[in-house]
Design an enzyme around this catalytic site. Sequence first.
Site, PDB file in Angstrom:
ATOM      1  N   ARG A   1      -8.691   0.020   4.450  1.00  0.00           N
ATOM      2  CA  ARG A   1      -7.548   1.141   3.866  1.00  0.00           C
ATOM      3  C   ARG A   1      -6.439   0.155   3.624  1.00  0.00           C
ATOM      4  O   ARG A   1      -5.631   0.750   2.624  1.00  0.00           O
ATOM      5  CB  ARG A   1      -7.238   2.080   4.720  1.00  0.00           C
TER       6      ARG A   1
ATOM      7  N   ASP B   1       4.427   0.315  12.056  1.00  0.00           N
ATOM      8  CA  ASP B   1       3.499  -0.313  11.933  1.00  0.00           C
ATOM      9  C   ASP B   1       3.095  -1.542  11.970  1.00  0.00           C
ATOM     10  O   ASP B   1       2.090  -2.117  11.646  1.00  0.00           O
ATOM     11  CB  ASP B   1       3.557  -0.143   9.928  1.00  0.00           C
TER      12      ASP B   1
ATOM     13  N   ARG C   1       1.437  14.844  13.298  1.00  0.00           N
ATOM     14  CA  ARG C   1       1.982  14.482  12.186  1.00  0.00           C
ATOM     15  C   ARG C   1       1.883  15.689  11.047  1.00  0.00           C
ATOM     16  O   ARG C   1       1.138  15.693   9.985  1.00  0.00           O
ATOM     17  CB  ARG C   1       1.206  13.279  11.338  1.00  0.00           C
TER      18      ARG C   1
ATOM     19  N   ARG D   1      -3.589  11.172   4.590  1.00  0.00           N
ATOM     20  CA  ARG D   1      -2.232  12.268   4.456  1.00  0.00           C
ATOM     21  C   ARG D   1      -1.547  12.006   3.159  1.00  0.00           C
ATOM     22  O   ARG D   1      -0.767  12.745   3.038  1.00  0.00           O
ATOM     23  CB  ARG D   1      -1.394  11.816   5.700  1.00  0.00           C
TER      24      ARG D   1
ATOM     25  N   LEU E   1       8.498  19.207   7.245  1.00  0.00           N
ATOM     26  CA  LEU E   1       9.589  18.819   6.557  1.00  0.00           C
ATOM     27  C   LEU E   1       9.257  18.521   5.065  1.00  0.00           C
ATOM     28  O   LEU E   1      10.318  18.588   4.134  1.00  0.00           O
ATOM     29  CB  LEU E   1       9.829  17.291   7.087  1.00  0.00           C
TER      30      LEU E   1
ATOM     31  N   LYS F   1       0.795  -1.176  -0.059  1.00  0.00           N
ATOM     32  CA  LYS F   1      -0.080  -0.009   0.005  1.00  0.00           C
ATOM     33  C   LYS F   1       0.745   1.274   0.099  1.00  0.00           C
ATOM     34  O   LYS F   1       0.492   2.233  -0.879  1.00  0.00           O
ATOM     35  CB  LYS F   1      -0.857   0.029   1.289  1.00  0.00           C
TER      36      LYS F   1
HETATM   37  C1  UD1 Z   1       4.719   6.842   6.503  1.00  0.00           C
HETATM   38  C2  UD1 Z   1       3.898   5.521   6.269  1.00  0.00           C
HETATM   39  C3  UD1 Z   1       3.146   5.102   7.458  1.00  0.00           C
HETATM   40  C4  UD1 Z   1       4.342   4.766   8.628  1.00  0.00           C
HETATM   41  C5  UD1 Z   1       5.264   6.043   8.595  1.00  0.00           C
HETATM   42  C6  UD1 Z   1       6.492   5.582   9.421  1.00  0.00           C
HETATM   43  C7  UD1 Z   1       2.903   6.035   3.982  1.00  0.00           C
HETATM   44  C8  UD1 Z   1       1.778   6.194   3.237  1.00  0.00           C
HETATM   45  N1  UD1 Z   1       2.630   5.982   5.438  1.00  0.00           N
HETATM   46  O1  UD1 Z   1       4.072   7.807   7.096  1.00  0.00           O
HETATM   47  O2  UD1 Z   1       2.408   3.978   7.415  1.00  0.00           O
HETATM   48  O3  UD1 Z   1       3.769   4.682   9.792  1.00  0.00           O
HETATM   49  O4  UD1 Z   1       5.680   6.199   7.234  1.00  0.00           O
HETATM   50  O5  UD1 Z   1       6.999   4.388   9.011  1.00  0.00           O
HETATM   51  O6  UD1 Z   1       4.052   5.636   3.345  1.00  0.00           O
HETATM   52  N2  UD1 Z   1       7.062  14.411  10.624  1.00  0.00           N
HETATM   53  C9  UD1 Z   1       7.241  15.694  10.888  1.00  0.00           C
HETATM   54  N3  UD1 Z   1       6.972  16.613  10.041  1.00  0.00           N
HETATM   55  C10 UD1 Z   1       6.745  16.297   8.694  1.00  0.00           C
HETATM   56  C11 UD1 Z   1       6.608  14.771   8.177  1.00  0.00           C
HETATM   57  C12 UD1 Z   1       6.911  13.898   9.546  1.00  0.00           C
HETATM   58  O7  UD1 Z   1       7.484  16.119  12.139  1.00  0.00           O
HETATM   59  O8  UD1 Z   1       6.692  17.125   7.861  1.00  0.00           O
HETATM   60  C13 UD1 Z   1       6.988  13.383  11.776  1.00  0.00           C
HETATM   61  C14 UD1 Z   1       5.887  12.556  12.047  1.00  0.00           C
HETATM   62  O9  UD1 Z   1       4.983  13.242  12.913  1.00  0.00           O
HETATM   63  C15 UD1 Z   1       6.422  11.292  12.647  1.00  0.00           C
HETATM   64  C16 UD1 Z   1       7.716  11.187  12.054  1.00  0.00           C
HETATM   65  O10 UD1 Z   1       8.143  12.530  11.595  1.00  0.00           O
HETATM   66  O11 UD1 Z   1       6.717  11.665  14.095  1.00  0.00           O
HETATM   67  C17 UD1 Z   1       7.763  10.099  10.775  1.00  0.00           C
HETATM   68  O12 UD1 Z   1       6.800  10.290  10.073  1.00  0.00           O
HETATM   69  P1  UD1 Z   1       6.882   9.823   8.589  1.00  0.00           P
HETATM   70  O13 UD1 Z   1       7.885   8.937   8.276  1.00  0.00           O
HETATM   71  O14 UD1 Z   1       6.923  11.180   7.740  1.00  0.00           O
HETATM   72  O15 UD1 Z   1       5.600   9.179   8.290  1.00  0.00           O
HETATM   73  P2  UD1 Z   1       4.722   9.415   7.119  1.00  0.00           P
HETATM   74  O16 UD1 Z   1       5.390   9.243   5.699  1.00  0.00           O
HETATM   75  O17 UD1 Z   1       3.520  10.214   7.331  1.00  0.00           O
END
Ligand code: UD1
Length: 422
Positions: free
Chosen positions: A400, A308, A123, A94, A127, A22
């Site tokens: 989902r 996950d 979230r 998201r 970044l 996914k």
């Molecule tokens: C992706 C996965 C999700 C998984 C996560 C971590 C997808 C669609 N989803 O989510 O299933 O649980 O990776 O392996 O691929 N953060 C910030 N600022 C940002 C972005 C992230 O502070 O701009 C923080 C988040 O709140 C979190 C951490 O960084 O605490 C990691 O998140 P991130 O790796 O970005 O997760 P996703 O890409 O949203």
Amino acid sequence: MDSILVTGGRPLHGEISISGAKNACLTLMPAALLSDEPLTLTNAPRLSDIRTMTQLLESLGCEVASLQDGRVLAIGTEAISNHTADYDIVRKMRASILVLGPMLARDGHAVVSLPGGCAIGARPVDLHLKALEALGAELDLREGYVHAKATGGLKGGVIDFPLISVGATENALMAATLARGTTEIRNAAREPEIVDLATCLRSMGAQIDGDGTGTITVQGVDRLHGATHPVVTDRIELGTYMLAPAITGGEVELIGGKRSLVAAFCEKLEAAGIDIEETERGLKVSRMNGRLKPTNVKTEPHPGFPTDLQAQMMALLTLADGTSVLEETIFENRFMHAPELMRMGAQIDVQGGTATVTGVETLKGAPVMATDLRASVSLILAGLAAEGETTVSRVYHLDRGYERVEEKLGACGAKIARVAGA
Ligand code: UD1
């Protein structure tokens, strides 16, 4: 709303085919925006999140053909008529933010709604935005939308992430493929989905090195062309179904599974007393007798233990002979499955980002409620091992990310059925 009814206590035997990932598919689909030639994705999973991304791409003017019963997605992006990703779609998922980088790189402008809150923590997307700014994008946040512009196109630059983000790395990587000059992405995520995205982008003509390591280098090119790409195996679905025979006892072969996709997870499963064998077709997981052993788990970015799989691993450890400590370091507020597992007799003490699980001999079936995707499947796993009936409600979360869960588990002897809701 549908619910899932599980009658527990049956060991599982058989095989389960693992679908395409996914999370890989959700970034490969927006990658299609980087070219005006079609991108065809094979081994796509059939999930509601994929339908949401289809809807989003269609709202931008893409044509998405779902072929072979949804297994193949052919995405045509010749005619992009709209550059705004609307709140009504973005708030559902998201991962919609992943259209921002590609649209901006392709046409120099894009407007994307901010995703807003989410059940597993704040979230933010800061970044993603900082990475695009490092490539010369001008951003303006107005009325809940990011208005992005790159007059004269994006320019290569250094993106140094202060913390590892999968999505931000993906957005940066996609945008950099069409930026002028060289981009270096430091402290990049190393997840298999990043490597899969880079592989697909390379087959579209992108010049990328270092994916799978902490530093990715991209040499921008003028244009990308069409390609056909198979979506990588879903390591989270794989890990989830590896836990099924682990929690019930029995032996199940996971077709298409590879240890390299879930190495840190396999180590913890083996520490809990589960046998894992690599076969020609995948991975065979068995637990023939004896109580599970407790083990401590700390979630980390890849190659560490994936967040996950934390909820599902917790379900297993509720039945271990002793105390296990689970530490969640990626997301705050990701223990919402704990009180539901406690309704089934589990003993769990949550303090901030740490859950202490004292194993019990048996779980008892109960009505429980899914709060997010991975929490919902952890409750199904617990239900498979529990005495009596467990009803998991709010299974739209499950749909989902898990394809035909009742069929896949049912084929291995689980008593599990979907009950249509009012
Ligand atoms: C992706 C996965 C999700 C998984 C996560 C971590 C997808 C669609 N989803 O989510 O299933 O649980 O990776 O392996 O691929 N953060 C910030 N600022 C940002 C972005 C992230 O502070 O701009 C923080 C988040 O709140 C979190 C951490 O960084 O605490 C990691 O998140 P991130 O790796 O970005 O997760 P996703 O890409 O949203």
